[in-house]
Design a protein around this motif. Structure first.
Motif, PDB file in Angstrom:
ATOM      1  N   GLN A 122      29.580 -62.326  49.526  1.00 13.72           N
ATOM      2  CA  GLN A 122      29.006 -62.849  48.287  1.00 13.72           C
ATOM      3  C   GLN A 122      30.199 -63.516  47.275  1.00 13.72           C
ATOM      4  O   GLN A 122      29.804 -63.741  46.139  1.00 13.72           O
ATOM      5  N   GLY A 123      31.258 -63.602  47.816  1.00 17.83           N
ATOM      6  CA  GLY A 123      32.460 -64.697  47.297  1.00 17.83           C
ATOM      7  C   GLY A 123      32.829 -63.676  45.924  1.00 17.83           C
ATOM      8  O   GLY A 123      33.353 -64.175  45.103  1.00 17.83           O
ATOM      9  N   ALA A 124      32.606 -62.321  45.863  1.00 20.21           N
ATOM     10  CA  ALA A 124      33.439 -61.618  44.964  1.00 20.21           C
ATOM     11  C   ALA A 124      34.705 -60.813  45.180  1.00 20.21           C
ATOM     12  O   ALA A 124      34.854 -61.018  46.547  1.00 20.21           O
ATOM     13  N   HIS A 125      35.447 -60.846  44.377  1.00 16.36           N
ATOM     14  CA  HIS A 125      36.882 -60.432  44.570  1.00 16.36           C
ATOM     15  C   HIS A 125      37.078 -59.166  43.596  1.00 16.36           C
ATOM     16  O   HIS A 125      36.926 -59.119  42.402  1.00 16.36           O
ATOM     17  N   VAL A 126      37.357 -58.154  44.503  1.00 12.50           N
ATOM     18  CA  VAL A 126      37.506 -56.832  43.892  1.00 12.50           C
ATOM     19  C   VAL A 126      38.992 -56.429  44.822  1.00 12.50           C
ATOM     20  O   VAL A 126      39.054 -56.571  45.932  1.00 12.50           O
ATOM     21  N   SER A 127      39.754 -55.814  43.986  1.00 10.92           N
ATOM     22  CA  SER A 127      40.872 -55.136  44.742  1.00 10.92           C
ATOM     23  C   SER A 127      40.598 -54.042  45.543  1.00 10.92           C
ATOM     24  O   SER A 127      39.536 -53.275  45.614  1.00 10.92           O
ATOM     25  N   ASN A 128      41.585 -54.048  46.442  1.00 11.84           N
ATOM     26  CA  ASN A 128      41.477 -53.050  47.918  1.00 11.84           C
ATOM     27  C   ASN A 128      41.272 -51.456  47.102  1.00 11.84           C
ATOM     28  O   ASN A 128      40.674 -50.914  47.679  1.00 11.84           O
ATOM     29  N   GLN A 129      42.214 -51.333  46.232  1.00 14.16           N
ATOM     30  CA  GLN A 129      42.197 -50.052  45.499  1.00 14.16           C
ATOM     31  C   GLN A 129      40.895 -49.514  45.016  1.00 14.16           C
ATOM     32  O   GLN A 129      40.405 -48.398  45.094  1.00 14.16           O
ATOM     33  N   GLU A 130      40.235 -50.438  44.458  1.00 21.21           N
ATOM     34  CA  GLU A 130      38.951 -50.415  43.736  1.00 21.21           C
ATOM     35  C   GLU A 130      37.944 -50.234  44.822  1.00 21.21           C
ATOM     36  O   GLU A 130      37.125 -49.208  44.528  1.00 21.21           O
ATOM     37  N   ILE A 131      38.062 -50.947  45.851  1.00 22.01           N
ATOM     38  CA  ILE A 131      36.919 -50.495  47.148  1.00 22.01           C
ATOM     39  C   ILE A 131      37.235 -49.036  47.578  1.00 22.01           C
ATOM     40  O   ILE A 131      36.218 -48.358  47.788  1.00 22.01           O
ATOM     41  N   VAL A 132      38.423 -48.849  47.733  1.00 20.55           N
ATOM     42  CA  VAL A 132      38.581 -47.582  48.312  1.00 20.55           C
ATOM     43  C   VAL A 132      38.270 -46.448  47.685  1.00 20.55           C
ATOM     44  O   VAL A 132      37.704 -45.382  48.148  1.00 20.55           O
ATOM     45  N   SER A 133      38.345 -46.698  46.114  1.00 19.19           N
ATOM     46  CA  SER A 133      38.175 -45.639  45.247  1.00 19.19           C
ATOM     47  C   SER A 133      36.533 -45.428  45.208  1.00 19.19           C
ATOM     48  O   SER A 133      35.951 -44.242  45.092  1.00 19.19           O
ATOM     49  N   TYR A 134      35.931 -46.413  45.047  1.00 17.16           N
ATOM     50  CA  TYR A 134      34.581 -46.491  45.115  1.00 17.16           C
ATOM     51  C   TYR A 134      33.996 -45.764  46.675  1.00 17.16           C
ATOM     52  O   TYR A 134      32.983 -44.866  46.363  1.00 17.16           O
ATOM     53  N   ALA A 135      34.617 -46.136  47.687  1.00 18.44           N
ATOM     54  CA  ALA A 135      34.158 -45.431  48.813  1.00 18.44           C
ATOM     55  C   ALA A 135      34.387 -44.024  48.942  1.00 18.44           C
ATOM     56  O   ALA A 135      33.542 -43.364  49.414  1.00 18.44           O
ATOM     57  N   TYR A 136      35.375 -43.834  48.467  1.00 22.45           N
ATOM     58  CA  TYR A 136      35.874 -42.273  48.373  1.00 22.45           C
ATOM     59  C   TYR A 136      34.767 -41.339  47.457  1.00 22.45           C
ATOM     60  O   TYR A 136      34.439 -40.551  47.768  1.00 22.45           O
ATOM     61  N   ASN A 137      34.368 -41.786  46.374  1.00 22.32           N
ATOM     62  CA  ASN A 137      33.406 -41.351  45.714  1.00 22.32           C
ATOM     63  C   ASN A 137      32.108 -41.264  46.213  1.00 22.32           C
ATOM     64  O   ASN A 137      31.407 -40.231  46.201  1.00 22.32           O
ATOM     65  N   MET A 138      31.533 -42.316  47.048  1.00 20.91           N
ATOM     66  CA  MET A 138      30.388 -42.269  47.778  1.00 20.91           C
ATOM     67  C   MET A 138      30.557 -41.173  48.860  1.00 20.91           C
ATOM     68  O   MET A 138      29.364 -40.539  49.061  1.00 20.91           O
ATOM     69  N   ILE A 139      31.581 -41.269  49.618  1.00 25.56           N
ATOM     70  CA  ILE A 139      31.789 -40.121  50.670  1.00 25.56           C
ATOM     71  C   ILE A 139      31.890 -38.712  49.936  1.00 25.56           C
ATOM     72  O   ILE A 139      31.216 -37.811  50.643  1.00 25.56           O
ATOM     73  N   GLU A 140      32.472 -38.712  48.823  1.00 26.63           N
ATOM     74  CA  GLU A 140      32.510 -37.188  48.176  1.00 26.63           C
ATOM     75  C   GLU A 140      31.177 -37.001  47.963  1.00 26.63           C
ATOM     76  O   GLU A 140      31.003 -35.689  47.843  1.00 26.63           O
ATOM     77  N   GLU A 141      30.171 -37.847  47.613  1.00 32.28           N
ATOM     78  CA  GLU A 141      29.024 -37.437  47.103  1.00 32.28           C
ATOM     79  C   GLU A 141      28.096 -36.702  48.237  1.00 32.28           C
ATOM     80  O   GLU A 141      27.580 -35.683  47.985  1.00 32.28           O
ATOM     81  N   THR A 142      28.576 -36.996  49.442  1.00 27.93           N
ATOM     82  CA  THR A 142      27.824 -36.533  50.743  1.00 27.93           C
ATOM     83  C   THR A 142      28.406 -35.202  50.878  1.00 27.93           C
ATOM     84  O   THR A 142      27.899 -34.321  51.829  1.00 27.93           O
ATOM     85  N   HIS A 143      29.458 -34.851  50.422  1.00 24.73           N
ATOM     86  CA  HIS A 143      30.250 -33.373  50.747  1.00 24.73           C
ATOM     87  C   HIS A 143      29.790 -32.717  49.498  1.00 24.73           C
ATOM     88  O   HIS A 143      30.227 -31.529  49.667  1.00 24.73           O
ATOM     89  N   GLN A 144      28.940 -32.931  48.489  1.00 24.48           N
ATOM     90  CA  GLN A 144      28.539 -32.013  47.278  1.00 24.48           C
ATOM     91  C   GLN A 144      27.575 -30.932  48.044  1.00 24.48           C
ATOM     92  O   GLN A 144      26.475 -31.230  48.686  1.00 24.48           O
ATOM     93  N   LYS A 145      27.733 -29.695  47.446  1.00 23.81           N
ATOM     94  CA  LYS A 145      26.623 -28.854  47.841  1.00 23.81           C
ATOM     95  C   LYS A 145      25.259 -29.463  47.519  1.00 23.81           C
ATOM     96  O   LYS A 145      25.045 -29.507  46.575  1.00 23.81           O
ATOM     97  N   GLN A 146      24.495 -29.390  48.524  1.00 26.90           N
ATOM     98  CA  GLN A 146      22.963 -30.207  48.411  1.00 26.90           C
ATOM     99  C   GLN A 146      21.924 -28.953  48.091  1.00 26.90           C
ATOM    100  O   GLN A 146      20.917 -29.233  47.169  1.00 26.90           O
TER     101      GLN A 146
END
Length: 148
Positions: A122-146
């Motif tokens: 998409q031609g977007a520029h986002v820092s690697n740190q922001e991408i990893v942080s976002y991915a971390y949060n998404m994976i964390e959501e899957t670990h929350q007691k459902q």
């Protein structure tokens, strides 16, 4: 997310992906497939974590002494169906003894890589740190007691 919403996601996404029935293990906070036993006596099954946006499949093998991580698949969920976005396999001489932290880290790396690729297309520029942080949060959501 309510339990009803989670059950709807599980009903729509999980059986369609696995072709198997799954059960929820509240103690481990994970859905488990029925699995099968090989001729060598090893048990193979899937441990599945999910949120309203992501499904993480761990392909596991239970040997006589250890549980092995044979692979990870990540699926995104668009509200109607799940789509495979990343996968990684270990096996043979490169097997991994299952470790929840290692599996989580690998899932974050896989999701980060997918997101980076999507941003590049998409031609977007986002820092690697922001991408990893976002991915971390998404994976964390899957670990929350459902479910209770």
């Amino acid at each position: 997310m309510t339990n009803t919403a989670l059950q709807t996601i599980a009903t729509k996404a999980l059986p369609a992906l696995s072709g198997e029935q799954v059960t929820y293990n509240a103690a481990k906070n994970v859905f488990l497939s029925q699995g099968y036993t090989s001729a060598a006596g090893n048990m193979y099954y899937k441990a599945i974590r999910l949120s309203n946006r992501l499904v993480v499949y761990y392909d596991l093998g239970q040997g006589y002494a250890h549980t092995f991580l044979n692979g990870i698949k990540l699926f995104c969920f668009d509200g109607q169906k799940a789509q495979l976005i990343a996968q990684k396999y270990w096996g043979g001489c490169d097997y991994r003894i299952f470790n929840e932290q290692f599996a989580k880290e690998q899932s974050i790396l896989m999701l980060s890589s997918f997101l980076s690729g999507q941003l590049k297309t998409q031609g977007a520029h986002v820092s690697n740190q922001e991408i990893v942080s976002y991915a971390y949060n998404m994976i964390e959501e899957t670990h929350q007691k459902q479910l209770a």
